[in-house]
Design a protein around this motif. Structure first.
Motif, PDB file in Angstrom:
ATOM      1  N   VAL A 119       0.859  -1.180   0.000  1.00 10.81           N
ATOM      2  CA  VAL A 119       0.000   0.000   0.000  1.00 10.81           C
ATOM      3  C   VAL A 119       0.894   1.229   0.000  1.00 10.81           C
ATOM      4  O   VAL A 119       1.792   1.351   0.843  1.00 10.81           O
ATOM      5  CB  VAL A 119      -0.928   0.014   1.235  1.00 10.81           C
ATOM      6  N   VAL A 120       0.689   2.119  -0.945  1.00 11.59           N
ATOM      7  CA  VAL A 120       1.462   3.355  -1.046  1.00 11.59           C
ATOM      8  C   VAL A 120       0.503   4.536  -1.020  1.00 11.59           C
ATOM      9  O   VAL A 120      -0.389   4.636  -1.864  1.00 11.59           O
ATOM     10  CB  VAL A 120       2.308   3.389  -2.333  1.00 11.59           C
ATOM     11  N   ASP A 121       0.675   5.386  -0.030  1.00  9.53           N
ATOM     12  CA  ASP A 121      -0.161   6.587   0.111  1.00  9.53           C
ATOM     13  C   ASP A 121      -1.642   6.229   0.169  1.00  9.53           C
ATOM     14  O   ASP A 121      -2.488   6.891  -0.434  1.00  9.53           O
ATOM     15  CB  ASP A 121       0.109   7.546  -1.044  1.00  9.53           C
ATOM     16  N   GLY A 122      -1.939   5.136   0.882  1.00  5.98           N
ATOM     17  CA  GLY A 122      -3.320   4.753   1.130  1.00  5.98           C
ATOM     18  C   GLY A 122      -3.966   3.883   0.076  1.00  5.98           C
ATOM     19  O   GLY A 122      -5.097   3.433   0.265  1.00  5.98           O
ATOM     20  N   ALA A 123      -3.260   3.620  -1.025  1.00 12.24           N
ATOM     21  CA  ALA A 123      -3.869   2.859  -2.116  1.00 12.24           C
ATOM     22  C   ALA A 123      -3.062   1.605  -2.421  1.00 12.24           C
ATOM     23  O   ALA A 123      -1.830   1.599  -2.376  1.00 12.24           O
ATOM     24  CB  ALA A 123      -3.989   3.727  -3.367  1.00 12.24           C
ATOM     25  N   TYR A 124      -3.762   0.539  -2.773  1.00 11.80           N
ATOM     26  CA  TYR A 124      -3.139  -0.721  -3.165  1.00 11.80           C
ATOM     27  C   TYR A 124      -2.188  -0.497  -4.336  1.00 11.80           C
ATOM     28  O   TYR A 124      -2.515   0.194  -5.302  1.00 11.80           O
ATOM     29  CB  TYR A 124      -4.240  -1.708  -3.556  1.00 11.80           C
ATOM     30  N   ALA A 125      -0.979  -1.081  -4.253  1.00 12.34           N
ATOM     31  CA  ALA A 125       0.033  -0.820  -5.274  1.00 12.34           C
ATOM     32  C   ALA A 125       0.623  -2.092  -5.857  1.00 12.34           C
ATOM     33  O   ALA A 125       1.651  -2.053  -6.531  1.00 12.34           O
ATOM     34  CB  ALA A 125       1.149   0.051  -4.695  1.00 12.34           C
ATOM     35  N   GLY A 126      -0.015  -3.244  -5.616  1.00 12.50           N
ATOM     36  CA  GLY A 126       0.493  -4.494  -6.163  1.00 12.50           C
ATOM     37  C   GLY A 126       0.722  -5.521  -5.071  1.00 12.50           C
ATOM     38  O   GLY A 126       0.682  -5.215  -3.876  1.00 12.50           O
ATOM     39  N   ALA A 127       0.968  -6.769  -5.494  1.00 15.56           N
ATOM     40  CA  ALA A 127       1.129  -7.838  -4.512  1.00 15.56           C
ATOM     41  C   ALA A 127       1.953  -8.971  -5.091  1.00 15.56           C
ATOM     42  O   ALA A 127       2.091  -9.117  -6.308  1.00 15.56           O
ATOM     43  CB  ALA A 127      -0.238  -8.368  -4.071  1.00 15.56           C
ATOM     44  N   VAL A 128       2.498  -9.775  -4.197  1.00 13.27           N
ATOM     45  CA  VAL A 128       3.193 -11.005  -4.580  1.00 13.27           C
ATOM     46  C   VAL A 128       2.619 -12.160  -3.764  1.00 13.27           C
ATOM     47  O   VAL A 128       2.114 -11.970  -2.653  1.00 13.27           O
ATOM     48  CB  VAL A 128       4.719 -10.914  -4.353  1.00 13.27           C
ATOM     49  N   ARG A 129       2.701 -13.349  -4.359  1.00  9.09           N
ATOM     50  CA  ARG A 129       2.406 -14.556  -3.601  1.00  9.09           C
ATOM     51  C   ARG A 129       3.733 -15.192  -3.217  1.00  9.09           C
ATOM     52  O   ARG A 129       4.614 -15.373  -4.055  1.00  9.09           O
ATOM     53  CB  ARG A 129       1.578 -15.553  -4.416  1.00  9.09           C
TER      54      ARG A 129
END
Length: 291
Positions: A187-197
């Motif tokens: 999360v960057v600046d309150g917003a979802y920014a990507g993910a990894v498994r």
């Protein structure tokens, strides 16, 4: 060009230098540990001078206080953010209070007698997870498959906690979610920014290993999370008031829960995040510098 102080020279430092440099932010390493630090006198502070902003407060809080004073800059994630995220029980309590799903957890504050431990786990089904409240990278996390093995783990913790220098003597007893998929959302600046498994190799799983920590040989692969997953990540960051946050999620069957957060998350390859990841991170750094 904006000068950003970063107190780690590991993976994140190397990965962000180029992308942030292209956006007008010079990333420079400030060594905060395993050295001597001048705390008083008129010595030249050249290595600490001229910075506009810090990235994340140093992991060692004692050294961090000195480095913080010498730098005299705002941090993207300051001391309070690091302390908030490091307290696993505090994080889970705060998230539960606002309705963010978490694993069923009990916190035990040593020293306690054996009866207290038995009572704390009486409503759980085995196996259970036992983890130090403020450790990182999966250190000290164990699975107890019955009461005897649980009490054996607790005996070890009691031995460690007997040393007066041990700071946090608390630990968590948590429900075990079998065959769970392990994600780290950013999360960057309150917003979802990507993910990894994060996933262990097949042979490691077959041998009985279950902790999917990258620092324990798990691989991190980019993944598209469903909307409910990144909604949980954003709600977690909002509840904790932390602008830049790694949020750990476990998915088992129909359940999706937040297990931990990290205010000092490692940044992976840019291809594993949203296309505007570095634009948003640079924007957050600039706004922090303007405080």
């Amino acid at each position: 060009m904006l000068r950003l102080a970063m107190t780690t020279d590991a993976e994140t430092f190397e990965r962000v230098r180029g992308p942030l440099g292209e956006r007008g932010i010079a990333v420079e390493h400030v060594r905060a540990k395993e050295r001597s630090l001048c705390v008083s006198g008129d010595e030249d502070d050249g290595e600490f001078g001229g910075f506009d902003v810090g990235f994340v407060y140093p992991s060692r809080l004692m050294e961090g206080a000195v480095v913080d004073e010498r730098l005299s800059v705002p941090w993207v994630n300051g001391r309070e953010s690091v302390l908030t995220s490091r307290n696993k029980a505090g994080v889970l309590a705060a998230l539960d209070a606002v309705g963010v799903p978490t694993p069923r957890t009990v916190m035990v504050s040593n020293p306690v007698d054996e009866a207290t431990v038995i009572d704390a786990v009486s409503s759980f089904s085995y196996p259970v997870v036992v983890k130090p409240n403020s450790a990182t990278r999966g250190v000290g996390v164990a699975a107890a498959h019955d009461l005897d093995s649980l009490l054996g783990i607790v005996d070890y913790l009691n031995l460690v906690h007997d040393y007066r220098a041990t700071g946090d003597r608390s630990y968590l007893i948590q429900e075990f979610l079998p065959d769970a998929r392990d994600y780290r959302a950013m999360v960057v600046d309150g917003a979802y920014a990507g993910a990894v498994r994060r996933e262990l190799p097949a042979d490691a799983i077959e041998s009985g290993r279950w902790k999917h920590n990258v620092h324990r040989s798990a691989e991190a692969a980019a993944v598209d999370l469903p909307e409910r997953a990144y909604d949980l990540a954003e709600r977690a960051a909002d509840a904790l008031g932390i602008d830049y946050l790694g949020v750990d999620l476990l998915e088992a069957g129909d359940r999706l829960v937040v297990t931990e957060t990290n205010a000092r998350p490692t940044i992976d390859a840019a291809t594993k995040y949203e296309p505007d990841f570095y634009d948003r991170l640079a924007g957050l750094i600039r706004r922090t510098a303007e405080r």
